[in-house]
Design a protein around this motif. Structure first.
Motif, short mmCIF file in Angstrom:
data_model
loop_
_atom_site.label_atom_id
_atom_site.label_comp_id
_atom_site.label_asym_id
_atom_site.label_seq_id
_atom_site.Cartn_x
_atom_site.Cartn_y
_atom_site.Cartn_z
N LYS A 25 -7.59 -4.64 -6.12
CA LYS A 25 -7.67 -3.41 -6.52
C LYS A 25 -7.74 -3.16 -8.06
O LYS A 25 -7.46 -2.10 -8.64
CB LYS A 25 -6.43 -2.62 -5.91
N ASN A 29 0.97 -1.12 0.03
CA ASN A 29 0.08 0.20 0.24
C ASN A 29 0.89 1.16 -0.21
O ASN A 29 0.46 2.38 -0.52
CB ASN A 29 -0.99 -0.07 1.15
N ALA A 30 1.98 1.12 0.57
CA ALA A 30 2.99 2.40 0.76
C ALA A 30 3.68 2.37 -0.57
O ALA A 30 3.76 3.81 -1.04
CB ALA A 30 4.06 2.06 1.68
N LYS A 73 0.87 3.88 -3.06
CA LYS A 73 0.63 5.49 -2.90
C LYS A 73 1.56 6.51 -3.46
O LYS A 73 1.37 7.37 -3.84
CB LYS A 73 0.14 5.66 -1.35
N ASP A 74 2.86 6.01 -3.23
CA ASP A 74 3.87 6.69 -3.60
C ASP A 74 3.83 6.88 -5.24
O ASP A 74 4.21 8.02 -5.64
CB ASP A 74 5.23 6.01 -3.15
N GLY A 78 1.30 6.39 -7.00
CA GLY A 78 0.01 6.69 -7.50
C GLY A 78 -0.60 5.89 -8.42
O GLY A 78 -1.37 6.21 -9.48
N GLN A 85 -3.15 3.46 -9.85
CA GLN A 85 -4.58 3.24 -9.91
C GLN A 85 -5.23 2.19 -10.34
O GLN A 85 -4.49 1.44 -11.10
CB GLN A 85 -5.38 4.53 -10.78
#
Length: 333
Positions: free
Chosen positions: A285, A242-243, A246-247, A249, A251
Motif C-alpha cells: 500500500k 486494514n481495520a 481505515k480507522d 485514515g 493513505q
C-alpha cells in the motif's frame, strides 16, 4: 482448572511485585509511599514531569516504563484496579518541580473516575497539571465517539514521546499538545484466543472455547463483538491491519509506527509471523513503517493473543520516539 501461579498470599500480590520491580531495577527506580514507583532522577528534574496511574497485573506496564525520558511517577492500584485519587494527587505534588506535570490516564471506568477526581483536587490546590487520556481501542466505539474507547498499549509510546518532549525543555502546554497530537492519531485492535485468570481469585476473565478467537478483546477480558472461528496468522493480520488503517485514515505515502504487543501467552514466534505479514501489506500500500516494536509491553497475565497498534508519524514524533530513555523495560541510547 486449578490456577497454577508462583505467588504467595493473594492479598500481597501488588505489594510483593512492586518490591520485586524496585529491587530488580534499583539503579533506575525506587518505591515510594502509596504504591508509587518513582524515577530516581526525579529530584533533580528541571523540566515538565510525567505522572501516570493504573492497576497492576499488566506487567511490564505501566511501572516498567518509569525512568529517564519516560514516566516520573507511576501510581499503582491493586490487580486490574485503579488507585485512589489521593495517591495520584500526592504523586503530582511530589513530581512537580516548578515546570508543571503532565498526567496521562488510560480510558477505563475506574481510571477515569480517579483521574477526574484527581484533577478536581489539583485545581483546588492550584497545581499546574494537564491531563491527557489515551483511548485508542477501535473495537468498542467509532472514532467520533472516542471518549468511549478503551485505552490499550498506546499509552506506552505516548509516555515515550511526551517524556522526550519534556526532556527537550518544552513547556507543559507544548508537551501536552504533542502527546495529544500523537494520541489523536493512534489506534489499537486486540485479539485473543484464550483468556487469562485473575491471579488473586483464579477466576477466568474470558471463555473463548477451543476453536474461536475474539477480535476486539479488552484489557480485562471484555468482549469486543468480534467472536469468530480461529484464523491463520496471515488472515488475522490482514483483518486487523486494514481495520487500523481505515480507522486512522492512513493513505499511500504516509509513515506509521507499528507495534505487535503480546498479551502474555503468545510466543515471540507468533508475534513475528504476524509482524511479517503486516509489513508486506503496508509495503503493498506504499505505507512506510518508520518505528516499530514486537514483544510484550502491556500484558493481561497469561492471556493468549496480542494487541496491534498503529500511529501516524511525522518527523517530530519520530525524533521524540528515537530520543534516549532509560527505564526497566525500554531503553534507547
Amino acid at each position: 482448572m486449578k490456577m497454577k501461579k508462583f505467588i504467595n498470599n493473594p492479598e500481597n500480590l501488588t505489594d510483593e511485585l512492586l518490591d520485586g520491580l524496585a529491587a530488580a531495577n534499583r539503579d533506575i527506580i525506587h518505591r515510594g509511599e502509596e504504591n508509587m514507583i518513582i524515577n530516581n532522577a526525579l529530584e533533580g528534574a528541571d523540566r515538565v514531569t510525567i505522572v501516570t496511574q493504573g492497576g497492576s497485573g499488566h506487567e511490564p506496564a505501566i511501572s516498567g516504563f518509569v525512568g529517564e525520558g519516560m514516566v516520573d511517577i507511576s501510581v499503582v492500584g491493586d490487580i486490574f484496579a485503579a488507585p485512589g485519587p489521593q495517591a495520584c494527587v500526592d504523586a503530582i505534588k511530589l513530581a512537580d518541580k516548578g515546570k508543571g506535570v503532565l498526567y496521562i490516564v488510560l480510558n477505563h471506568a475506574g481510571n477515569m473516575l480517579t483521574g477526574n477526581l484527581t484533577m478536581k483536587q489539583c485545581k483546588k490546590l492550584g497545581l499546574n497539571v494537564v491531563k491527557v487520556v489515551t483511548q485508542e481501542d477501535v473495537s468498542n466505539a467509532p472514532r467520533e465517539n472516542a471518549d468511549d474507547r478503551r485505552g490499550l498499549v498506546g499509552c506506552i509510546p505516548t509516555y515515550k514521546i511526551a517524556g522526550a518532549a519534556a526532556a527537550e525543555g518544552k513547556s507543559l502546554e507544548e508537551v501536552a499538545a504533542i502527546a495529544q497530537r500523537f494520541a489523536d492519531n493512534m489506534a489499537t485492535l486486540a485479539v485473543a484466543v484464550r483468556g487469562a485468570t485473575h491471579p488473586s481469585t483464579g477466576a477466568a476473565l474470558a471463555d473463548l472455547g477451543e476453536d474461536d478467537m475474539e477480535i476486539g478483546m479488552g484489557q480485562h477480558g471484555e468482549g469486543g463483538g468480534g467472536r469468530q472461528p480461529m484464523k491463520s496468522a496471515d488472515e488475522t493480520a490482514e483483518i486487523m491491519v486494514n481495520a487500523l488503517l481505515k480507522d486512522i485514515g492512513i493513505q499511500s505515502g504516509e509513515k506509521v509506527m507499528l507495534f505487535i504487543n503480546g498479551s502474555g501467552a503468545t510466543t515471540l514466534m507468533e508475534q513475528l509471523i504476524i509482524y511479517r505479514k503486516c509489513e508486506q501489506i503496508l509495503k503493498e500500500k506504499n505505507i512506510e513503517i518508520v518505528a516499530n516494536y514486537v514483544g510484550e509491553l502491556l500484558t493481561v497475565q497469561e492471556q493468549a493473543g496480542f494487541q496491534m497498534f498503529m500511529a501516524r508519524m511525522d518527523d517530530e514524533l519520530l525524533r521524540l520516539w528515537n530520543a534516549p530513555c532509560r527505564t526497566p523495560y525500554l531503553t534507547k541510547k
